[in-house]
Enzyme design. Structure first.
Site, short mmCIF file in Angstrom:
data_model
loop_
_atom_site.label_atom_id
_atom_site.label_comp_id
_atom_site.label_asym_id
_atom_site.label_seq_id
_atom_site.Cartn_x
_atom_site.Cartn_y
_atom_site.Cartn_z
N LYS A 34 -12.06 12.90 2.03
CA LYS A 34 -11.19 12.00 2.79
C LYS A 34 -9.72 12.20 2.38
O LYS A 34 -9.46 12.87 1.36
CB LYS A 34 -11.61 10.55 2.56
CG LYS A 34 -11.30 10.03 1.17
CD LYS A 34 -11.86 8.63 0.96
CE LYS A 34 -11.51 8.16 -0.45
NZ LYS A 34 -12.26 6.96 -0.83
N ARG A 138 -13.72 -5.55 0.68
CA ARG A 138 -12.96 -4.71 1.62
C ARG A 138 -13.89 -4.53 2.83
O ARG A 138 -13.93 -5.34 3.72
CB ARG A 138 -12.61 -3.34 1.01
CG ARG A 138 -11.73 -3.42 -0.22
CD ARG A 138 -11.18 -2.05 -0.61
NE ARG A 138 -12.21 -1.01 -0.67
CZ ARG A 138 -12.01 0.22 -1.12
NH1 ARG A 138 -10.81 0.57 -1.55
NH2 ARG A 138 -12.98 1.10 -1.15
N TYR A 294 22.77 13.64 -7.28
CA TYR A 294 23.22 12.31 -6.88
C TYR A 294 23.50 11.41 -8.08
O TYR A 294 22.72 11.35 -9.03
CB TYR A 294 22.14 11.63 -6.02
CG TYR A 294 22.08 12.16 -4.62
CD1 TYR A 294 23.15 12.03 -3.74
CD2 TYR A 294 20.92 12.78 -4.15
CE1 TYR A 294 23.09 12.53 -2.45
CE2 TYR A 294 20.84 13.27 -2.86
CZ TYR A 294 21.94 13.14 -2.01
OH TYR A 294 21.88 13.63 -0.75
N MET A 347 15.72 14.58 -1.58
CA MET A 347 14.73 14.60 -0.49
C MET A 347 13.95 15.91 -0.42
O MET A 347 12.73 15.92 -0.40
CB MET A 347 15.42 14.30 0.84
CG MET A 347 14.45 13.98 1.95
SD MET A 347 15.28 13.59 3.50
CE MET A 347 16.09 12.05 3.12
C1 LIG Z 1 -12.89 7.23 -2.16
C2 LIG Z 1 -14.27 6.78 -2.33
C3 LIG Z 1 -15.13 7.44 -3.22
C4 LIG Z 1 -14.66 8.54 -4.16
O1 LIG Z 1 -14.03 7.96 -5.26
P1 LIG Z 1 -13.42 8.82 -6.49
O2 LIG Z 1 -12.94 7.77 -7.40
O3 LIG Z 1 -12.31 9.64 -5.91
O4 LIG Z 1 -14.49 9.66 -7.03
C5 LIG Z 1 -16.45 7.05 -3.24
N1 LIG Z 1 -16.91 6.06 -2.45
C6 LIG Z 1 -16.10 5.40 -1.61
C7 LIG Z 1 -16.67 4.31 -0.76
C8 LIG Z 1 -14.76 5.72 -1.52
O5 LIG Z 1 -13.97 5.05 -0.69
#
Ligand SMILES: *Cc1c(COP(=O)(O)O)cnc(C)c1O
Length: 402
Positions: A34, A138, A294, A347
């Site tokens: 992700k 969540r 800067y 930047m």
């Molecule tokens: C992002 C996520 C993970 C992975 O977590 P890490 O700490 O990067 O290993 C696992 N499960 C869920 C639901 C996540 O959102």
């Protein structure tokens, strides 16, 4: 190209295999890609992880899922893809079209999916993974009547099937966490409800990189617990590492927050996968009294040689790495040596001190983040965690052999 990210195929593969070996036989390892593989490039990393053995990949949303599906198909690979961060009405058609498996937690989300299957004319049911809210507040369905209602609805229709049940731990990096134990008890209760509803999921999953790092083989650890729970449900156990794949992992903390405790199981063996590189675009000599960048937070005290690198906070280089006379900031690696950042990171430009590095010239390669300057170094200086550093890198990725 002003900067680019090189992804080590060997290291990514080795990290996956180390996590899988530590997770142990009988526990599948979903590879989380992700957030564009935590800034590493999801379409670059996904095929490598699938070839390393991942049966499942985890993506943010259906857009990322479609991109990852295309990259996998082009490589002749067919792992399953879990959509991890929510599902809206607009997303349901893409789930069906790209063969994705969404995490869901409400009846409405499942109705959208059922309608999408109806529209597609497909006879095949779509698999869903139900998230249980065991304490994160969540995503996830709440225990009790809310869960029973969702399970009743799922049991009564044929367009969806409950392929997985999962939860997420809030304090996986805390040794002996009371919160994790509490979450485990709630998840067990949810699994009893699932069984009572007559549903038989194929997968039961929980845990992240730190879950594997923290007491992987201990009797009291989360992974042994997960394996038993899955076996009792006739399902396969799965854990979901993300950050560990890319070579980083939080330190294990003690429950009272003092010091690092417990023996990390994977952290010492993980290798950073990303090398973020750029090239020197200018060199100059300055004398005592010359100010740099800067607000003149750095003033040369002696003759210095400076190199200009075309990377800044717009590219994800944190401004907290700026170096003043009073406070040393971050550094980059030039010709294998540390070159301190002097003045403000701006930047798209940053100045480094190469006075003590011989023969630095325009066109020389610079390591902005990689061997010699890790995401943990950046995180310490920016007062954040390695997750935020790697996710913030904005440069295109390419796969390299070592
Ligand atoms: C992002 C996520 C993970 C992975 O977590 P890490 O700490 O990067 O290993 C696992 N499960 C869920 C639901 C996540 O959102």
């Amino acid at each position: 190209m002003k900067s680019w990210v090189e992804i080590s195929e060997q290291r990514l593969t080795a990290n996956y295999k180390l996590l899988a070996k530590t997770a142990g036989e009988g526990t599948s390892v979903l590879a989380v890609v992700k957030a564009n593989a935590y800034g590493h490039g999801a379409t670059v990393c996904a095929p490598v992880l699938a070839r390393a053995g991942a049966e499942w990949l985890g993506v943010t949303d259906v857009t990322e899922g479609a991109e990852v599906r295309a990259a996998l198909t082009a490589a002749g690979l067919q792992p399953r893809i879990l959509v991890m961060s929510g599902l809206l009405a607009d997303d349901a058609d893409a789930v069906v079209q790209y063969g994705l498996t969404p995490i869901v937690w409400s009846r409405r989300q499942m109705e959208w999916l059922a309608e999408a299957i109806g529209r597609s004319g497909s006879e095949l049911p779509v698999a869903v993974h139900l998230e249980i809210d065991t304490g994160m507040a969540r995503q996830g369905v709440a225990l009790g009547e809310e869960l029973r209602e969702v399970l009743r609805w799922l049991g009564g229709q044929r367009r969806l099937w409950l392929d997985g049940v999962m939860t997420h731990f809030a304090s996986a990096e805390v040794a002996g966490s009371a919160q994790t134990l509490d979450q485990q008890r709630r998840f067990e209760e949810a699994m009893r409800e699932v069984a009572e509803a007559g549903l038989r999921p194929g997968w039961v999953h929980a845990g992240n990189s730190s879950t594997i790092d923290n007491n992987a083989d201990a009797e009291a650890g989360s992974l042994v617990w997960l394996r038993r729970l899955a076996a009792a449900s006739g399902a396969r156990a799965m854990v979901r590492p993300g950050l560990g794949l890319y070579g980083y992992c939080l330190a294990i903390e003690s429950a009272n927050g003092v010091g690092e405790v417990a023996q990390p199981q994977v952290r010492p063996g993980l290798l950073p996968v990303m090398a973020w590189k750029s090239r020197v675009i200018g060199c100059r000599e300055v004398g005592p009294g010359n100010t740099v960048g800067y607000n003149a937070i750095f003033v040369a005290q002696r003759a210095m040689r400076l190199a200009l690198v075309p990377v800044g906070y717009a590219d994800g280089l944190r401004r907290e790495l700026s170096g003043s006379n009073a406070h040393a900031g971050g550094w980059m690696m030039v010709r294998g040596q540390q070159a301190a950042i002097v003045g403000r990171v701006s930047m798209n430009l940053t100045v480094v001190d190469v006075t003590r590095i011989a023969d630095v010239a325009v066109g020389d390669e610079v390591v902005v983040l990689g061997d010699g300057i890790t995401a943990e170094d950046h995180a310490r200086l920016a007062r954040t965690i390695a997750y935020e550093i790697v996710c913030g890198v904005r440069a295109s990725s390419q796969l390299v052999g070592d």
